[in-house]
Design a protein around this motif. Sequence first.
Motif, PDB file in Angstrom:
ATOM      1  N   LEU A   1      -3.766 122.840  38.817  1.00 58.61           N
ATOM      2  CA  LEU A   1      -4.944 123.676  39.028  1.00 58.61           C
ATOM      3  C   LEU A   1      -5.524 124.028  37.667  1.00 58.61           C
ATOM      4  O   LEU A   1      -4.783 124.357  36.740  1.00 58.61           O
ATOM      5  N   MET A   2      -6.847 123.968  37.537  1.00 56.37           N
ATOM      6  CA  MET A   2      -7.493 124.278  36.258  1.00 56.37           C
ATOM      7  C   MET A   2      -8.655 125.232  36.507  1.00 56.37           C
ATOM      8  O   MET A   2      -9.577 124.902  37.253  1.00 56.37           O
ATOM      9  N   ASP A   3      -8.562 126.406  35.904  1.00 54.68           N
ATOM     10  CA  ASP A   3      -9.587 127.430  36.112  1.00 54.68           C
ATOM     11  C   ASP A   3     -10.544 127.426  34.927  1.00 54.68           C
ATOM     12  O   ASP A   3     -10.246 127.987  33.878  1.00 54.68           O
ATOM     13  N   GLU A   4     -11.650 126.740  35.068  1.00 55.11           N
ATOM     14  CA  GLU A   4     -12.644 126.599  33.984  1.00 55.11           C
ATOM     15  C   GLU A   4     -11.984 126.222  32.654  1.00 55.11           C
ATOM     16  O   GLU A   4     -12.129 126.924  31.658  1.00 55.11           O
ATOM     17  N   PRO A   5     -11.267 125.111  32.613  1.00 55.31           N
ATOM     18  CA  PRO A   5     -10.448 124.811  31.434  1.00 55.31           C
ATOM     19  C   PRO A   5     -11.256 124.492  30.188  1.00 55.31           C
ATOM     20  O   PRO A   5     -10.705 124.461  29.095  1.00 55.31           O
ATOM     21  N   CYS A   6     -12.552 124.242  30.336  1.00 47.27           N
ATOM     22  CA  CYS A   6     -13.365 123.855  29.163  1.00 47.27           C
ATOM     23  C   CYS A   6     -14.379 124.914  28.759  1.00 47.27           C
ATOM     24  O   CYS A   6     -15.130 124.714  27.808  1.00 47.27           O
ATOM     25  N   SER A   7     -14.411 126.049  29.465  1.00 47.53           N
ATOM     26  CA  SER A   7     -15.509 126.994  29.210  1.00 47.53           C
ATOM     27  C   SER A   7     -15.432 127.630  27.822  1.00 47.53           C
ATOM     28  O   SER A   7     -16.441 128.081  27.293  1.00 47.53           O
ATOM     29  N   ALA A   8     -14.234 127.639  27.208  1.00 46.73           N
ATOM     30  CA  ALA A   8     -14.112 128.214  25.865  1.00 46.73           C
ATOM     31  C   ALA A   8     -14.136 127.138  24.780  1.00 46.73           C
ATOM     32  O   ALA A   8     -13.903 127.437  23.609  1.00 46.73           O
ATOM     33  N   LEU A   9     -14.420 125.882  25.166  1.00 45.34           N
ATOM     34  CA  LEU A   9     -14.300 124.770  24.218  1.00 45.34           C
ATOM     35  C   LEU A   9     -15.663 124.213  23.810  1.00 45.34           C
ATOM     36  O   LEU A   9     -16.630 124.302  24.550  1.00 45.34           O
ATOM     37  N   ASP A  10     -15.685 123.581  22.635  1.00 44.29           N
ATOM     38  CA  ASP A  10     -16.903 122.916  22.160  1.00 44.29           C
ATOM     39  C   ASP A  10     -17.070 121.584  22.912  1.00 44.29           C
ATOM     40  O   ASP A  10     -16.141 121.109  23.570  1.00 44.29           O
ATOM     41  N   PRO A  11     -18.262 120.944  22.814  1.00 36.72           N
ATOM     42  CA  PRO A  11     -18.521 119.721  23.593  1.00 36.72           C
ATOM     43  C   PRO A  11     -17.549 118.574  23.343  1.00 36.72           C
ATOM     44  O   PRO A  11     -17.173 117.863  24.271  1.00 36.72           O
ATOM     45  N   ILE A  12     -17.102 118.397  22.085  1.00 34.07           N
ATOM     46  CA  ILE A  12     -16.189 117.278  21.789  1.00 34.07           C
ATOM     47  C   ILE A  12     -14.828 117.519  22.440  1.00 34.07           C
ATOM     48  O   ILE A  12     -14.235 116.627  23.044  1.00 34.07           O
ATOM     49  N   SER A  13     -14.341 118.766  22.333  1.00 31.96           N
ATOM     50  CA  SER A  13     -13.056 119.101  22.963  1.00 31.96           C
ATOM     51  C   SER A  13     -13.176 119.012  24.479  1.00 31.96           C
ATOM     52  O   SER A  13     -12.242 118.595  25.167  1.00 31.96           O
ATOM     53  N   THR A  14     -14.335 119.412  25.009  1.00 29.63           N
ATOM     54  CA  THR A  14     -14.567 119.337  26.453  1.00 29.63           C
ATOM     55  C   THR A  14     -14.451 117.895  26.928  1.00 29.63           C
ATOM     56  O   THR A  14     -13.800 117.597  27.941  1.00 29.63           O
ATOM     57  N   LEU A  15     -15.047 116.991  26.178  1.00 29.16           N
ATOM     58  CA  LEU A  15     -14.994 115.568  26.532  1.00 29.16           C
ATOM     59  C   LEU A  15     -13.552 115.065  26.516  1.00 29.16           C
ATOM     60  O   LEU A  15     -13.142 114.298  27.398  1.00 29.16           O
ATOM     61  N   ALA A  16     -12.777 115.518  25.520  1.00 33.11           N
ATOM     62  CA  ALA A  16     -11.368 115.094  25.436  1.00 33.11           C
ATOM     63  C   ALA A  16     -10.593 115.563  26.668  1.00 33.11           C
ATOM     64  O   ALA A  16      -9.793 114.806  27.237  1.00 33.11           O
ATOM     65  N   VAL A  17     -10.841 116.806  27.090  1.00 34.04           N
ATOM     66  CA  VAL A  17     -10.131 117.329  28.264  1.00 34.04           C
ATOM     67  C   VAL A  17     -10.601 116.606  29.529  1.00 34.04           C
ATOM     68  O   VAL A  17      -9.803 116.278  30.412  1.00 34.04           O
ATOM     69  N   GLU A  18     -11.901 116.313  29.626  1.00 34.64           N
ATOM     70  CA  GLU A  18     -12.413 115.592  30.805  1.00 34.64           C
ATOM     71  C   GLU A  18     -11.816 114.184  30.888  1.00 34.64           C
ATOM     72  O   GLU A  18     -11.427 113.728  31.975  1.00 34.64           O
ATOM     73  N   ASP A  19     -11.730 113.505  29.749  1.00 32.34           N
ATOM     74  CA  ASP A  19     -11.105 112.174  29.738  1.00 32.34           C
ATOM     75  C   ASP A  19      -9.655 112.270  30.213  1.00 32.34           C
ATOM     76  O   ASP A  19      -9.167 111.425  30.972  1.00 32.34           O
ATOM     77  N   LEU A  20      -8.993 113.314  29.741  1.00 35.47           N
ATOM     78  CA  LEU A  20      -7.602 113.537  30.109  1.00 35.47           C
ATOM     79  C   LEU A  20      -7.464 113.773  31.615  1.00 35.47           C
ATOM     80  O   LEU A  20      -6.571 113.208  32.268  1.00 35.47           O
ATOM     81  N   ILE A  21      -8.363 114.573  32.192  1.00 38.98           N
ATOM     82  CA  ILE A  21      -8.316 114.843  33.634  1.00 38.98           C
ATOM     83  C   ILE A  21      -8.452 113.536  34.420  1.00 38.98           C
ATOM     84  O   ILE A  21      -7.737 113.307  35.404  1.00 38.98           O
ATOM     85  N   ASN A  22      -9.350 112.673  33.970  1.00 43.19           N
ATOM     86  CA  ASN A  22      -9.519 111.371  34.636  1.00 43.19           C
ATOM     87  C   ASN A  22      -8.238 110.543  34.615  1.00 43.19           C
ATOM     88  O   ASN A  22      -7.941 109.825  35.565  1.00 43.19           O
ATOM     89  N   GLU A  23      -7.476 110.650  33.524  1.00 43.55           N
ATOM     90  CA  GLU A  23      -6.207 109.923  33.445  1.00 43.55           C
ATOM     91  C   GLU A  23      -5.126 110.592  34.283  1.00 43.55           C
ATOM     92  O   GLU A  23      -4.331 109.929  34.954  1.00 43.55           O
ATOM     93  N   LEU A  24      -5.093 111.921  34.253  1.00 48.69           N
ATOM     94  CA  LEU A  24      -4.017 112.656  34.924  1.00 48.69           C
ATOM     95  C   LEU A  24      -4.058 112.527  36.437  1.00 48.69           C
ATOM     96  O   LEU A  24      -3.031 112.650  37.106  1.00 48.69           O
ATOM     97  N   LYS A  25      -5.234 112.243  37.000  1.00 46.69           N
ATOM     98  CA  LYS A  25      -5.297 112.202  38.466  1.00 46.69           C
ATOM     99  C   LYS A  25      -4.502 111.027  39.051  1.00 46.69           C
ATOM    100  O   LYS A  25      -4.194 111.032  40.239  1.00 46.69           O
TER     101      LYS A  25
END
Length: 259
Positions: free
Chosen positions: A172-196
Motif C-alpha cells: 500500500l502506498m499513501d501518496e508516496p511521491c507527493s514530497a518528492l521532486d519530478p526526477i525522484s517521482t519518476l524513479a518511484v513510478e518506474d519502480l512501482i511498474n516493476e514491483l507489480k
Amino acid sequence: MGQRIDVNHLNIYYGSFLAVEDVNLNIQANKVTAFIGPSGCGKSTVLRTLDRMHEITPGAHCTGEVLLEGQNLYASDVDPVAVRRDVGMVFQRPNPFPTMSIRENVLAGARLNNRHIAKSDADDLVEWALRGANLWNEVKDRLDNPGIGLSGGQQQRLCIARAVAVHPQVLLMDEPCSALDPISTLAVEDLINELKHEYTIVIVTHNMQQAARIADYTAFFNLKAVGQPGHLEYFADTTTMFNNPQNEEAERYVSGRFG
C-alpha cells in the motif's frame, strides 16, 4: 506473487462518525490500483483499513469484510500484526528510522518478525531488497551510513526496500511521491511498474497524471457534501476512467472541472 483483495460492504468509523460508507471493491492481484478523489473523501482511510492500520487511531473501527485471497482480515482469530506482515505500507513522507543505518533500516521489519537473522542471510536480504527498490548501486558502498542522510527520493526508495524485505503480498502506498521532486517521482513510478510483477499494489494519489501513467485500475472516491461520509463513486480500468468514464462526477473530476 501478489494476492487479490475483495472489499465487501466496508463502513469505516471514527468513534460514532461514519467516515466512509459501503465500499465494495475488487483489487486484482499483481496490478496497480489507484485511489483518486477530492480531499476528505476517504481514500487514505480506506487504504489504512487494508492493513488494519485504521484501528490504531483511538475509537476507529470498521464493519464489513476485507478479504485477502478469501481470508477476512477482520476475523476474530486474525492477528493484526500478521496482517501488516502480508500487507506493507509506504507513507507520504519518507520515514527512515533516524538512528539506524541504511542497512539496519532495510532489516528493521525483518528483525521484528524473525528476531535473529544470520549475518550472511541479512547481507543477502539487504542487497535483494535494495536492488528491488532500485537503490543498491547508489548506496552499496555506504550501507553503514545513516538512512536519514539520503536524499528525499532515495529515502522513499529505502522505505520501499524496508517494506519489501518482509516479503509482503500487497504493498500500500499513501501518496508516496507527493514530497518528492519530478526526477525522484519518476524513479518511484518506474519502480512501482516493476514491483507489480511481485506484489499487488494500491496507491493513493492526488496526481491524475501519475494515476494515468502507472495504474491498471482506478477507484474514484467522492463525498456528497462536507461532513457527509465518503463513498466509492466509480471504479474502472484506468483507460476507461481517464478517456471515457461512464460516470458524470468522475468525468468532471478527471477533466479538472470539479467543485
